[in-house]
Design a protein around this motif. Sequence first.
Motif, short mmCIF file in Angstrom:
data_model
loop_
_atom_site.label_atom_id
_atom_site.label_comp_id
_atom_site.label_asym_id
_atom_site.label_seq_id
_atom_site.Cartn_x
_atom_site.Cartn_y
_atom_site.Cartn_z
N ALA A 165 53.28 69.73 104.77
CA ALA A 165 52.42 70.65 105.40
C ALA A 165 53.11 72.06 105.74
O ALA A 165 53.01 72.95 105.54
CB ALA A 165 51.70 70.24 106.50
N SER A 166 54.17 71.81 106.43
CA SER A 166 55.21 72.65 107.07
C SER A 166 56.07 73.37 105.94
O SER A 166 56.13 74.65 105.91
CB SER A 166 56.21 72.06 108.13
OG SER A 166 55.41 71.38 109.31
N ALA A 191 54.58 73.99 102.86
CA ALA A 191 53.90 74.73 102.41
C ALA A 191 53.72 76.12 103.02
O ALA A 191 53.47 77.23 102.68
CB ALA A 191 52.51 74.07 102.17
N ARG A 192 53.40 76.06 104.42
CA ARG A 192 53.05 77.00 105.40
C ARG A 192 54.40 78.08 105.60
O ARG A 192 54.14 79.38 105.26
CB ARG A 192 53.10 76.42 106.87
CG ARG A 192 51.44 75.98 106.97
CD ARG A 192 51.17 76.03 108.55
NE ARG A 192 52.00 75.17 109.16
CZ ARG A 192 51.90 73.67 109.28
NH1 ARG A 192 50.93 72.97 108.68
NH2 ARG A 192 52.99 72.82 109.87
N ARG A 193 55.66 77.61 105.23
CA ARG A 193 56.78 78.36 105.09
C ARG A 193 56.89 78.97 104.14
O ARG A 193 57.34 80.32 103.98
CB ARG A 193 57.95 77.38 105.36
CG ARG A 193 59.35 78.20 105.53
CD ARG A 193 59.35 78.82 106.78
NE ARG A 193 59.02 78.13 107.97
CZ ARG A 193 60.34 77.53 108.92
NH1 ARG A 193 61.36 77.66 108.62
NH2 ARG A 193 59.71 76.81 109.75
N LEU A 194 56.62 78.54 103.13
CA LEU A 194 56.49 79.07 101.56
C LEU A 194 55.57 80.28 101.40
O LEU A 194 55.71 81.26 101.35
CB LEU A 194 56.35 78.10 100.45
CG LEU A 194 57.47 77.11 100.36
CD1 LEU A 194 56.98 76.10 99.15
CD2 LEU A 194 58.67 77.82 99.58
N VAL A 195 54.37 80.02 102.10
CA VAL A 195 53.08 81.04 101.97
C VAL A 195 53.76 82.17 102.75
O VAL A 195 53.57 83.32 102.61
CB VAL A 195 51.93 80.30 102.35
CG1 VAL A 195 50.97 81.42 102.76
CG2 VAL A 195 51.42 79.18 101.38
N GLU A 196 54.04 81.98 104.08
CA GLU A 196 54.63 83.01 104.70
C GLU A 196 55.54 83.81 104.27
O GLU A 196 55.59 85.09 104.44
CB GLU A 196 55.00 82.12 106.28
CG GLU A 196 53.97 81.83 107.27
CD GLU A 196 54.45 80.87 108.35
OE1 GLU A 196 55.84 80.93 108.47
OE2 GLU A 196 53.55 80.37 108.96
N MET A 210 47.42 78.60 101.90
CA MET A 210 47.27 79.96 101.58
C MET A 210 45.90 80.30 101.85
O MET A 210 45.55 81.06 102.41
CB MET A 210 47.57 80.02 100.09
CG MET A 210 46.94 81.48 99.49
SD MET A 210 48.04 82.53 100.22
CE MET A 210 47.17 84.10 99.58
N PHE A 211 44.78 79.30 101.72
CA PHE A 211 43.43 79.73 101.87
C PHE A 211 42.67 79.07 102.89
O PHE A 211 41.47 79.27 103.27
CB PHE A 211 42.47 79.01 100.52
CG PHE A 211 43.08 79.80 99.22
CD1 PHE A 211 42.58 80.98 99.14
CD2 PHE A 211 43.88 79.20 98.52
CE1 PHE A 211 43.15 81.71 98.17
CE2 PHE A 211 44.32 80.07 97.33
CZ PHE A 211 43.92 81.08 97.01
N SER A 212 43.50 78.15 103.89
CA SER A 212 42.64 77.78 105.29
C SER A 212 43.57 78.34 106.27
O SER A 212 42.89 78.00 107.49
CB SER A 212 42.94 76.21 105.29
OG SER A 212 44.62 75.91 105.47
N GLU A 213 44.37 79.10 106.32
CA GLU A 213 45.11 79.93 107.36
C GLU A 213 44.96 81.40 107.27
O GLU A 213 45.03 81.92 106.27
CB GLU A 213 46.35 79.36 107.75
CG GLU A 213 46.75 77.98 108.04
CD GLU A 213 48.10 77.74 108.11
OE1 GLU A 213 49.07 78.64 108.14
OE2 GLU A 213 48.29 76.25 108.69
#
Length: 242
Positions: free
Chosen positions: A95-96, A98-103, A161-164
Motif C-alpha cells: 500500500a505504501s 502504491a501511494r509513493r508511486l502515485v504521489e 489513485m482513486f481512493s485518496e
Amino acid sequence: MVLSNIRIVLVRPTHPGNVGATARAMKNMSLRSLYLVAPENYPSAQASDRAVGADDVLQGAVLCASLDEALQGCHIVVGTSARQRRIEWPALDAASCARRLVEGARLGPVALLFGQERTGLLNAELDRCHYVVTIPADKDFSSLNLACAVQILTYEIHCAMFSEPATDSSSTEGRPVSHEDMQRFYRHLEEVLQQIDFLDPENPRRLMRRLTRMFNRTAPDHNEMNILRGILTAIQTQRNKS
C-alpha cells in the motif's frame, strides 16, 4: 495523466505468457505504460493469447535493451523482491509503495520493476531502486508468479489513485532528479572518491552500493543535485591545482 507516468517494467522476462498476463493485469487497473527489458521470445502469440483483450497494452509496450534505457526520465524507482538482501534497501509495503508511486507520478515518470521469473531482480538492478517492496506470503513458499505479483501491486496502485485525494505538488522546492542524472552523479562520485584515495578500485567492498542506497533514500531534488555535483567538481579542481 498521472497513471500514464507509472511504468511497469519487466526485467528480462523469460515466459511470453507472463508478459501477456501482465498486460491484462495492468489494463484491469487502468495502467498502460509497459516496458520490457531484454525479453526472451517476444513478440509471441502466447503473449497475445494471455493478454485477453489487452492487446493495446502489448502493442504499446516499449522494448528496451537495458534497464537504464527503460528508466530514462524516472525520478522514483521501486523494485520488487521476495527475499532479504545482505545490504538492505529502504522497504515499503504494498500500500505504501502504491501511494509513493502515485504521489511521484504527479511530478513525472516513476517505475515499478519486476525481475526475471527464475532470479528476481539482481543486486545490480536493485542498485537502480530508491525502495524495495515485498508482498507478504508463506515463508516456505514466498515466490509469486510474475503476473500475480503485478496484479497485486497494480490493484494497490488503482486503490491509491482513486481512493485518496490528490496531493498538491506545487509546494515542492525543486523538480525531481531523473534516473540518468542520478547515474551520472554516482559515476562522478566514484571518480572523485578514487582520486582522493577514499575508494580503492582493487578492493571496493560495498562502498558505492551503500552510498547509492543513502542518496536514493534522500531523493535529492534538482537544486540539491547541482550542489552535490558542484562540490565534487570543486574537489577535483582543487586537487588539480595542488
